[in-house]
Design a protein around this motif. Structure first.
Motif, PDB file in Angstrom:
ATOM      1  N   SER A 157       7.793  -5.291   0.015  1.00  0.00           N
ATOM      2  CA  SER A 157       6.484  -5.771  -0.436  1.00  0.00           C
ATOM      3  C   SER A 157       6.516  -6.201  -1.893  1.00  0.00           C
ATOM      4  O   SER A 157       5.864  -7.180  -2.280  1.00  0.00           O
ATOM      5  CB  SER A 157       5.426  -4.681  -0.233  1.00  0.00           C
ATOM      6  OG  SER A 157       5.214  -4.427   1.137  1.00  0.00           O
ATOM      7  N   GLY A 158       7.263  -5.474  -2.718  1.00  0.00           N
ATOM      8  CA  GLY A 158       7.343  -5.828  -4.134  1.00  0.00           C
ATOM      9  C   GLY A 158       7.982  -7.184  -4.354  1.00  0.00           C
ATOM     10  O   GLY A 158       7.498  -7.995  -5.153  1.00  0.00           O
ATOM     11  N   ILE A 190      -4.226 -19.030  -5.697  1.00  0.00           N
ATOM     12  CA  ILE A 190      -4.736 -18.161  -4.637  1.00  0.00           C
ATOM     13  C   ILE A 190      -3.546 -17.635  -3.854  1.00  0.00           C
ATOM     14  O   ILE A 190      -2.691 -18.416  -3.412  1.00  0.00           O
ATOM     15  CB  ILE A 190      -5.686 -18.916  -3.694  1.00  0.00           C
ATOM     16  CG1 ILE A 190      -6.900 -19.450  -4.456  1.00  0.00           C
ATOM     17  CG2 ILE A 190      -6.141 -18.007  -2.550  1.00  0.00           C
ATOM     18  CD1 ILE A 190      -7.804 -20.345  -3.604  1.00  0.00           C
ATOM     19  N   LEU A 191      -3.479 -16.318  -3.678  1.00  0.00           N
ATOM     20  CA  LEU A 191      -2.488 -15.701  -2.806  1.00  0.00           C
ATOM     21  C   LEU A 191      -3.183 -15.312  -1.510  1.00  0.00           C
ATOM     22  O   LEU A 191      -4.038 -14.421  -1.504  1.00  0.00           O
ATOM     23  CB  LEU A 191      -1.881 -14.452  -3.464  1.00  0.00           C
ATOM     24  CG  LEU A 191      -0.567 -14.634  -4.235  1.00  0.00           C
ATOM     25  CD1 LEU A 191      -0.701 -15.704  -5.306  1.00  0.00           C
ATOM     26  CD2 LEU A 191      -0.101 -13.314  -4.812  1.00  0.00           C
ATOM     27  N   GLY A 211      -0.325  -6.853  -1.458  1.00  0.00           N
ATOM     28  CA  GLY A 211      -1.458  -7.011  -2.362  1.00  0.00           C
ATOM     29  C   GLY A 211      -1.440  -6.014  -3.509  1.00  0.00           C
ATOM     30  O   GLY A 211      -1.770  -6.356  -4.645  1.00  0.00           O
ATOM     31  N   SER A 212      -1.050  -4.778  -3.220  1.00  0.00           N
ATOM     32  CA  SER A 212      -1.033  -3.763  -4.271  1.00  0.00           C
ATOM     33  C   SER A 212      -0.078  -4.141  -5.395  1.00  0.00           C
ATOM     34  O   SER A 212      -0.385  -3.965  -6.578  1.00  0.00           O
ATOM     35  CB  SER A 212      -0.657  -2.399  -3.683  1.00  0.00           C
ATOM     36  OG  SER A 212       0.674  -2.381  -3.195  1.00  0.00           O
ATOM     37  N   TYR A 213       1.089  -4.674  -5.039  1.00  0.00           N
ATOM     38  CA  TYR A 213       2.038  -5.110  -6.063  1.00  0.00           C
ATOM     39  C   TYR A 213       1.570  -6.385  -6.759  1.00  0.00           C
ATOM     40  O   TYR A 213       1.751  -6.538  -7.971  1.00  0.00           O
ATOM     41  CB  TYR A 213       3.418  -5.337  -5.444  1.00  0.00           C
ATOM     42  CG  TYR A 213       4.093  -4.069  -5.000  1.00  0.00           C
ATOM     43  CD1 TYR A 213       4.548  -3.135  -5.933  1.00  0.00           C
ATOM     44  CD2 TYR A 213       4.262  -3.789  -3.664  1.00  0.00           C
ATOM     45  CE1 TYR A 213       5.155  -1.963  -5.525  1.00  0.00           C
ATOM     46  CE2 TYR A 213       4.870  -2.623  -3.243  1.00  0.00           C
ATOM     47  CZ  TYR A 213       5.313  -1.714  -4.185  1.00  0.00           C
ATOM     48  OH  TYR A 213       5.908  -0.542  -3.775  1.00  0.00           O
ATOM     49  N   ALA A 214       0.994  -7.300  -5.992  1.00  0.00           N
ATOM     50  CA  ALA A 214       0.507  -8.542  -6.595  1.00  0.00           C
ATOM     51  C   ALA A 214      -0.543  -8.256  -7.654  1.00  0.00           C
ATOM     52  O   ALA A 214      -0.528  -8.848  -8.739  1.00  0.00           O
ATOM     53  CB  ALA A 214      -0.051  -9.462  -5.514  1.00  0.00           C
ATOM     54  N   VAL A 215      -1.468  -7.335  -7.352  1.00  0.00           N
ATOM     55  CA  VAL A 215      -2.497  -6.980  -8.325  1.00  0.00           C
ATOM     56  C   VAL A 215      -1.872  -6.355  -9.564  1.00  0.00           C
ATOM     57  O   VAL A 215      -2.172  -6.749 -10.698  1.00  0.00           O
ATOM     58  CB  VAL A 215      -3.527  -6.008  -7.699  1.00  0.00           C
ATOM     59  CG1 VAL A 215      -4.472  -5.473  -8.777  1.00  0.00           C
ATOM     60  CG2 VAL A 215      -4.325  -6.698  -6.600  1.00  0.00           C
ATOM     61  N   ALA A 216      -1.004  -5.377  -9.380  1.00  0.00           N
ATOM     62  CA  ALA A 216      -0.433  -4.644 -10.515  1.00  0.00           C
ATOM     63  C   ALA A 216       0.445  -5.534 -11.390  1.00  0.00           C
ATOM     64  O   ALA A 216       0.352  -5.498 -12.625  1.00  0.00           O
ATOM     65  CB  ALA A 216       0.365  -3.450 -10.003  1.00  0.00           C
ATOM     66  N   ILE A 217       1.293  -6.359 -10.768  1.00  0.00           N
ATOM     67  CA  ILE A 217       2.184  -7.221 -11.548  1.00  0.00           C
ATOM     68  C   ILE A 217       1.389  -8.296 -12.272  1.00  0.00           C
ATOM     69  O   ILE A 217       1.657  -8.618 -13.440  1.00  0.00           O
ATOM     70  CB  ILE A 217       3.256  -7.853 -10.630  1.00  0.00           C
ATOM     71  CG1 ILE A 217       4.184  -6.754 -10.082  1.00  0.00           C
ATOM     72  CG2 ILE A 217       4.074  -8.895 -11.387  1.00  0.00           C
ATOM     73  CD1 ILE A 217       5.145  -7.257  -9.020  1.00  0.00           C
ATOM     74  N   GLY A 257      -6.595 -10.157   0.635  1.00  0.00           N
ATOM     75  CA  GLY A 257      -5.799  -9.099   1.248  1.00  0.00           C
ATOM     76  C   GLY A 257      -5.156  -8.236   0.182  1.00  0.00           C
ATOM     77  O   GLY A 257      -3.972  -7.886   0.270  1.00  0.00           O
ATOM     78  N   ALA A 258      -5.930  -7.859  -0.837  1.00  0.00           N
ATOM     79  CA  ALA A 258      -5.379  -7.218  -2.028  1.00  0.00           C
ATOM     80  C   ALA A 258      -5.084  -5.740  -1.860  1.00  0.00           C
ATOM     81  O   ALA A 258      -4.399  -5.160  -2.704  1.00  0.00           O
ATOM     82  CB  ALA A 258      -6.354  -7.400  -3.202  1.00  0.00           C
ATOM     83  N   SER A 259      -5.572  -5.116  -0.798  1.00  0.00           N
ATOM     84  CA  SER A 259      -5.417  -3.665  -0.688  1.00  0.00           C
ATOM     85  C   SER A 259      -4.199  -3.235   0.112  1.00  0.00           C
ATOM     86  O   SER A 259      -3.911  -2.045   0.214  1.00  0.00           O
ATOM     87  CB  SER A 259      -6.675  -3.059  -0.041  1.00  0.00           C
ATOM     88  OG  SER A 259      -6.837  -3.536   1.290  1.00  0.00           O
ATOM     89  N   GLY A 260      -3.468  -4.176   0.669  1.00  0.00           N
ATOM     90  CA  GLY A 260      -2.285  -3.843   1.459  1.00  0.00           C
ATOM     91  C   GLY A 260      -1.050  -3.662   0.603  1.00  0.00           C
ATOM     92  O   GLY A 260      -1.118  -3.608  -0.629  1.00  0.00           O
ATOM     93  N   GLY A 261       0.103  -3.593   1.264  1.00  0.00           N
ATOM     94  CA  GLY A 261       1.345  -3.360   0.542  1.00  0.00           C
ATOM     95  C   GLY A 261       1.678  -4.459  -0.440  1.00  0.00           C
ATOM     96  O   GLY A 261       1.868  -4.215  -1.638  1.00  0.00           O
TER      97      GLY A 261
END
Length: 327
Positions: free
Chosen positions: A135-136, A216-217, A164-170, A158-162
């Protein structure tokens, strides 16, 4: 079977649901040229694991097995210690703690191509490292495709999935402005990862906003192209990451390829993201994780004998972030 040369592993005799999986004993594999044998500390499960479990979409079966999976042991994400190496491996060493992709990681030992591994990032425990690679890397390469940098106005669907979690943080670490689309129940977690704005798709149609986004992702993969283009800046990029709403044969992937062709003459860009697993990309991911002190969000950890329950939770859509398996 000699117990000294066997291991516990999740075994998959056929395509199907999680009910087809069993915990059993099998021989410890031997690494070939360019491969290493990993003593698995922990593994991750993802949508990729689910696709290999179900054999869907069917278009992938020429590569994974037409009637039954070629690999009896599922799993991709891994972290562990190298215990043996095949010929030609020079960049890794026995005893090294690594992370990456090992096909068959839901076992006590797994074979991996050396080029699909890298030294594990420091400062993270096994369960957090185990869920990092697949995912990362997908998130990192999607952000590359979207040309996301400091100041970019980014929408993540779809930001809360695997992924998405990395996309938001990075993205937050890059200094971009992140708007995350997720359910209201997961908004608090997504905000804690670095999202500045939340759109609850259960209450608001994110395609009707008056805002324009530089990138947009589309991780959920179900948004029609005209609606994406309406909220995309004139020179912006929409990056297609995945689609869990397509049919059993192609999974809807052909729609993304058609969209990419349609967008060739336009100023707006449409990029189809297919994650590449290479050691240099894993090293870049590990560097970002260490530099920005990003801790992967592990929704829940399961033991090896509870892999079917873990996969059921992943498919339910209730998980927020990643699910780890301890070996």
């Amino acid at each position: 079977m000699d117990q000294a040369h066997t291991m516990r592993a999740i075994l998959q005799p056929r395509y199907g649901t999680s009910a087809t999986l069993v915990l059993g004993q099998t021989a410890i594999p031997t690494p070939g040229p360019g491969q290493v044998l990993v003593h698995v500390r922990a593994a991750g499960i993802s949508r990729g694991t689910v696709h290999l479990l179900t054999g869907l979409p069917r278009v992938m079966r020429p590569f994974t097995g037409l009637r039954a999976p070629r690999r009896r042991i599922p799993g991709l994400d891994v972290t562990g210690d190298i215990v043996a190496m095949g010929k030609g491996v020079t960049d890794l060493h026995v005893g090294q703690r690594i992370f990456g992709i090992a096909k068959g990681s839901l076992a006590e030992y797994a074979i991996a191509d050396a080029k699909s591994l890298a030294p594990a990032p420091a400062g993270l425990d096994d369960k957090h490292v185990a869920v990092l690679a697949e995912s990362g890397l997908t998130a990192l390469q999607a952000l590359d495709a979207g040309r996301v940098e400091q100041g970019t106005r980014l929408l993540i669907i779809g930001a809360s999935g695997g992924v998405g979690s990395y996309a938001v943080a990075i993205t937050a670490a890059k200094g971009a402005e992140v708007t995350a689309v997720c359910s209201g129940a997961k908004a608090e977690a997504v905000t804690s990862w670095g999202a500045q704005h939340i759109i609850d798709y259960q209450r608001e149609d994110y395609t009707k906003t008056q805002h324009k986004y530089d990138a947009i992702l589309d991780i959920a993969g179900g948004t029609p192209l005209p609606q994406l283009r309406r909220i995309l800046a004139d020179d912006g990029t929409a990056a297609f990451v995945g689609n869990e709403t397509g049919g059993p044969w192609t999974g809807g992937f052909e729609k993304s390829l058609f969209n990419a062709v349609r967008m060739i003459p336009e100023r707006q860009r449409y990029a189809v993201v297919t994650a590449r697993t290479r050691s240099e990309e894993l090293e870049r991911l590990a560097y970002i994780i260490e530099r920005h002190n990003i801790i992967p969000h592990v929704h829940r950890t399961y033991p090896l004998d509870s892999v079917p329950a873990a996969l059921d939770e992943l498919q339910s859509g209730d998980a927020c972030g990643k699910i780890a398996i301890t070996i």
